[in-house]
Enzyme design. Structure first.
Site, PDB file in Angstrom:
ATOM      1  N   PHE A  99      41.163  21.472  29.025  1.00 38.79           N
ATOM      2  CA  PHE A  99      42.200  21.575  30.061  1.00 38.79           C
ATOM      3  C   PHE A  99      43.144  22.727  29.682  1.00 38.79           C
ATOM      4  O   PHE A  99      43.554  22.838  28.529  1.00 38.79           O
ATOM      5  CB  PHE A  99      42.978  20.256  30.124  1.00 38.79           C
ATOM      6  CG  PHE A  99      43.654  20.000  31.437  1.00 38.79           C
ATOM      7  CD1 PHE A  99      43.098  19.132  32.366  1.00 38.79           C
ATOM      8  CD2 PHE A  99      44.856  20.615  31.737  1.00 38.79           C
ATOM      9  CE1 PHE A  99      43.726  18.885  33.581  1.00 38.79           C
ATOM     10  CE2 PHE A  99      45.484  20.380  32.946  1.00 38.79           C
ATOM     11  CZ  PHE A  99      44.928  19.509  33.866  1.00 38.79           C
TER      12      PHE A  99
ATOM     13  N   ALA B 167      46.945  22.205  25.137  1.00 37.27           N
ATOM     14  CA  ALA B 167      48.139  22.683  25.841  1.00 37.27           C
ATOM     15  C   ALA B 167      48.481  21.701  26.949  1.00 37.27           C
ATOM     16  O   ALA B 167      47.701  21.534  27.888  1.00 37.27           O
ATOM     17  CB  ALA B 167      47.896  24.069  26.421  1.00 37.27           C
TER      18      ALA B 167
ATOM     19  N   ILE C  22      51.175  21.115  29.776  1.00 41.80           N
ATOM     20  CA  ILE C  22      52.204  21.913  30.457  1.00 41.80           C
ATOM     21  C   ILE C  22      52.883  21.053  31.520  1.00 41.80           C
ATOM     22  O   ILE C  22      52.230  20.542  32.429  1.00 41.80           O
ATOM     23  CB  ILE C  22      51.576  23.176  31.097  1.00 41.80           C
ATOM     24  CG1 ILE C  22      50.849  23.996  30.013  1.00 41.80           C
ATOM     25  CG2 ILE C  22      52.655  24.024  31.772  1.00 41.80           C
ATOM     26  CD1 ILE C  22      50.074  25.193  30.540  1.00 41.80           C
TER      27      ILE C  22
ATOM     28  N   THR D 163      51.711  18.780  35.951  1.00 41.92           N
ATOM     29  CA  THR D 163      51.376  17.374  36.171  1.00 41.92           C
ATOM     30  C   THR D 163      52.586  16.451  36.142  1.00 41.92           C
ATOM     31  O   THR D 163      53.491  16.643  35.343  1.00 41.92           O
ATOM     32  CB  THR D 163      50.380  16.874  35.093  1.00 41.92           C
ATOM     33  OG1 THR D 163      50.164  15.469  35.287  1.00 41.92           O
ATOM     34  CG2 THR D 163      50.901  17.104  33.695  1.00 41.92           C
TER      35      THR D 163
ATOM     36  N   HIS E 200      52.227  13.474  35.159  1.00 40.24           N
ATOM     37  CA  HIS E 200      52.025  12.576  34.016  1.00 40.24           C
ATOM     38  C   HIS E 200      52.044  13.310  32.675  1.00 40.24           C
ATOM     39  O   HIS E 200      51.459  12.890  31.697  1.00 40.24           O
ATOM     40  CB  HIS E 200      50.801  11.667  34.205  1.00 40.24           C
ATOM     41  CG  HIS E 200      49.480  12.371  34.334  1.00 40.24           C
ATOM     42  ND1 HIS E 200      48.987  12.816  35.521  1.00 40.24           N
ATOM     43  CD2 HIS E 200      48.550  12.679  33.420  1.00 40.24           C
ATOM     44  CE1 HIS E 200      47.808  13.377  35.334  1.00 40.24           C
ATOM     45  NE2 HIS E 200      47.527  13.305  34.051  1.00 40.24           N
TER      46      HIS E 200
ATOM     47  N   PHE F 129      48.691  19.947  13.713  1.00 41.26           N
ATOM     48  CA  PHE F 129      48.986  19.716  15.130  1.00 41.26           C
ATOM     49  C   PHE F 129      49.287  21.041  15.828  1.00 41.26           C
ATOM     50  O   PHE F 129      50.385  21.593  15.707  1.00 41.26           O
ATOM     51  CB  PHE F 129      50.165  18.753  15.250  1.00 41.26           C
ATOM     52  CG  PHE F 129      50.380  18.246  16.643  1.00 41.26           C
ATOM     53  CD1 PHE F 129      49.514  17.317  17.199  1.00 41.26           C
ATOM     54  CD2 PHE F 129      51.433  18.708  17.417  1.00 41.26           C
ATOM     55  CE1 PHE F 129      49.703  16.853  18.494  1.00 41.26           C
ATOM     56  CE2 PHE F 129      51.632  18.241  18.705  1.00 41.26           C
ATOM     57  CZ  PHE F 129      50.766  17.309  19.242  1.00 41.26           C
TER      58      PHE F 129
ATOM     59  N   ARG G 104      53.414  31.212  23.346  1.00 36.37           N
ATOM     60  CA  ARG G 104      53.003  30.576  22.081  1.00 36.37           C
ATOM     61  C   ARG G 104      51.510  30.698  21.793  1.00 36.37           C
ATOM     62  O   ARG G 104      51.009  30.110  20.849  1.00 36.37           O
ATOM     63  CB  ARG G 104      53.415  29.088  22.121  1.00 36.37           C
ATOM     64  CG  ARG G 104      54.905  28.894  22.027  1.00 36.37           C
ATOM     65  CD  ARG G 104      55.356  27.560  22.567  1.00 36.37           C
ATOM     66  NE  ARG G 104      56.804  27.389  22.435  1.00 36.37           N
ATOM     67  CZ  ARG G 104      57.717  27.987  23.202  1.00 36.37           C
ATOM     68  NH1 ARG G 104      57.347  28.804  24.165  1.00 36.37           N
ATOM     69  NH2 ARG G 104      59.007  27.769  23.004  1.00 36.37           N
TER      70      ARG G 104
HETATM   71  N1  INI Z   1      45.399  17.622  29.841  1.00 42.31           N
HETATM   72  C1  INI Z   1      45.869  18.633  29.070  1.00 42.31           C
HETATM   73  O1  INI Z   1      45.299  18.898  28.006  1.00 42.31           O
HETATM   74  N2  INI Z   1      46.961  19.338  29.445  1.00 42.31           N
HETATM   75  C2  INI Z   1      47.626  19.076  30.612  1.00 42.31           C
HETATM   76  O2  INI Z   1      48.622  19.778  30.909  1.00 42.31           O
HETATM   77  C3  INI Z   1      47.138  18.036  31.443  1.00 42.31           C
HETATM   78  N3  INI Z   1      47.768  17.767  32.704  1.00 42.31           N
HETATM   79  O3  INI Z   1      48.638  18.521  33.084  1.00 42.31           O
HETATM   80  O4  INI Z   1      47.421  16.831  33.401  1.00 42.31           O
HETATM   81  C4  INI Z   1      46.011  17.304  31.024  1.00 42.31           C
HETATM   82  N4  INI Z   1      45.521  16.292  31.773  1.00 42.31           N
HETATM   83  C5  INI Z   1      44.221  15.722  31.549  1.00 42.31           C
HETATM   84  C6  INI Z   1      44.247  14.640  30.490  1.00 42.31           C
HETATM   85  O5  INI Z   1      44.379  15.190  29.192  1.00 42.31           O
HETATM   86  C7  INI Z   1      42.951  13.824  30.530  1.00 42.31           C
HETATM   87  O6  INI Z   1      41.861  14.666  30.245  1.00 42.31           O
HETATM   88  C8  INI Z   1      42.710  13.147  31.871  1.00 42.31           C
HETATM   89  O7  INI Z   1      43.838  12.364  32.233  1.00 42.31           O
HETATM   90  C9  INI Z   1      41.466  12.215  31.816  1.00 42.31           C
HETATM   91  O8  INI Z   1      41.615  11.203  30.841  1.00 42.31           O
END
Ligand code: INI
Length: 159
Positions: free
Chosen positions: A25, A83, A85, A89, A91, A116, A130
């Site tokens: 992601f 990352a 952000i 999102t 969530h 980390f 970053r």
């Molecule tokens: N996953 C990330 O690594 N970064 C994000 O910013 C992000 N956002 O924005 O939603 C994100 N969502 C996916 C999450 O990590 C899971 O893969 C997904 O919820 C399925 O379990």
């Protein structure tokens, strides 16, 4: 006055195996963290063939993959990269929170350094800063802390 005996990990590593665990992601950012981490490890003595890369869908899935890698006992250190952000999102807090919480306990449980290198930022701009631009590369920084911790643990075991 006698000198204080001090233990500190050196920044050149020999014969250590590293596993990078990176989320896909926001890969346009995370790919730069991965590149930065590999570059830092190689510059500090790691062999390319001793660096493995594990990919997860998102940062939320990083803890389980890191835990599995730690349990394998095949590596001297793990570097978690991702990352999260806020802008992208609603969530954000759940993803970032679960990622940090999940990863933080693995190092102690499995007695392996887990660096980390997961960005938790408010905007894409902050993430870009970053990931190899004006605020450095957090993947490289995390990799260097892994190198130092590998050497510190080796030193403490010999003490
Ligand atoms: N996953 C990330 O690594 N970064 C994000 O910013 C992000 N956002 O924005 O939603 C994100 N969502 C996916 C999450 O990590 C899971 O893969 C997904 O919820 C399925 O379990």
């Amino acid at each position: 006055m006698s000198e204080i005996k001090t233990y500190e990990g050196g920044m050149v590593v020999e014969g250590a195996r590293f596993c990078l665990v990176a989320s896909r992601f926001n890969s346009f950012i995370v790919d730069h963290l991965v590149e930065g981490a590999i570059d830092a490890l190689v510059r500090h003595g790691a062999k390319r063939e001793d660096i493995h890369l594990v990919k997860t869908p998102g940062a939320y899935e990083l803890p389980l993959a890191v835990q599995q890698v730690a349990a394998s006992q095949r590596y001297d250190a793990i570097v978690a990269l991702g990352a999260v952000i806020r802008g992208s999102t609603p969530h954000f807090d759940y993803v970032a929170g679960e990622c940090v919480k999940g990863i933080s306990s693995i190092s102690l449980k499995h007695e392996i350094p887990v660096a980390f290198g997961v960005l938790t930022v408010d905007s894409i701009e902050q993430a870009v800063e970053r990931a190899g631009t004006k605020a450095g590369n957090k993947g490289a920084e995390a990799a260097l802390s892994a190198v130092e911790m590998v050497n510190l643990l080796r030193g403490l075991k010999q003490a």
